[in-house]
Write a protein that holds these residues in place. Structure first.
Motif: not given
Length: 266
Positions: A115-122, A105-109, A76-88
């Motif tokens: 553009s190359t983008q580095i992201s750090l998620f908690d 890649y960076g972006g907006d709505s 029974i795999p389940t979706i725990e959380g979801e986060l929407e942020v600009p870019g991919v």
């Protein structure tokens, strides 16, 4: 689904599915024991990473959702959380059980700006993941007349090098300078290894190692000689392109040695 099949009148809406498979006893066959489907309807899957009993997915249409899937119960795999942020994010690198380091890649709505983008998620709370910070990488001075840059790490994980709190990413572009009337322009090739200091919840540009001068002098920059790879060894970082290997001290980024591999147009 029918993602990006523009020639179809009513293409089937795309979705992302996570399937759990198990080897059938005394057989080479696999059987499905669980699945979660209907994820990100109408979006495309860009990256995935499985860590212990979690799966991290990144899908994209206009805004980048980060999905966290709980796989602790395989049936029974389940979706725990979801986060929407600009870019991919195109590659996900787990730092520990609480943090994800990604490149993309960076972006907006409205979509991507490429553009190359580095992201750090908690992801310490899987039900409520958050974006700690992001860093946009510019391969050349914005005043130098460049319009687009690229990094192989966006599509080849071997170009993404993380070690002991430092991330190394290759970046390349062409920049140009024109005279006052705009009739005569000169091109300069820029290729370098960008080093980023990664702390608990922050990203900061630490230094740059340029290979550009080894190619601009002989006009060999048309022949795919980007910085491709890097490796950390002790107190040094090695940066590797088609024609040269450079060795720099990580404490002050002073070049300690170089090896010319023979810069050719072949």
């Amino acid at each position: 689904g029918g993602w990006n099949r523009w020639w179809l009148d009513n293409p089937e809406e795309s979705e992302t599915i996570v399937c759990v498979l198990r080897q059938v006893e005394d057989s080479n066959d696999l059987s499905e024991v669980g699945r979660v489907d209907g994820i990100a309807l109408g979006e495309r899957l860009w990256s995935a990473r499985f860590v212990d009993e979690k799966a991290y997915l990144v899908t994209f249409r206009n805004i980048d959702p980060l999905w966290i899937i709980d796989l602790s119960n395989p049936s029974i795999p389940t979706i725990e959380g979801e986060l929407e942020v600009p870019g991919v994010s195109t590659y996900i690198h787990p730092l520990d059980e609480n943090r994800l380091l990604t490149i993309g890649y960076g972006g907006d709505s409205e979509g991507l700006d490429w553009s190359t983008q580095i992201s750090l998620f908690d992801v310490s709370d899987p039900n409520n993941p958050t974006l700690s910070t992001s860093l946009s990488l510019m391969p050349a001075d914005e005043n130098g007349g460049w319009s687009w840059g690229w990094s192989e790490a966006n599509y080849e994980h071997k170009a993404f090098q993380y070690w002991n709190g430092t991330l190394a990413i290759p970046m390349s572009t062409y920049k140009y300078d024109c005279d006052e009337d705009g009739w005569r322009c000169t091109y300069e090739y820029v290729t370098k290894l960008v080093l980023i200091d990664v702390t608990d919840y922050n990203l900061e540009l630490d230094g740059e190692i340029h290979h550009s001068d080894f190619y601009n002098e002989d006009n060999t920059y048309w022949y795919d000689i980007d910085v491709r790879r890097s490796i950390f060894m002790g107190d040094f970082v090695y940066s590797i392109s088609k024609g040269v290997v450079l060795v720099h001290d990580l404490s002050d980024f002073e070049m300690k040695d170089s090896v010319n591999l023979g810069i050719t147009s072949k």
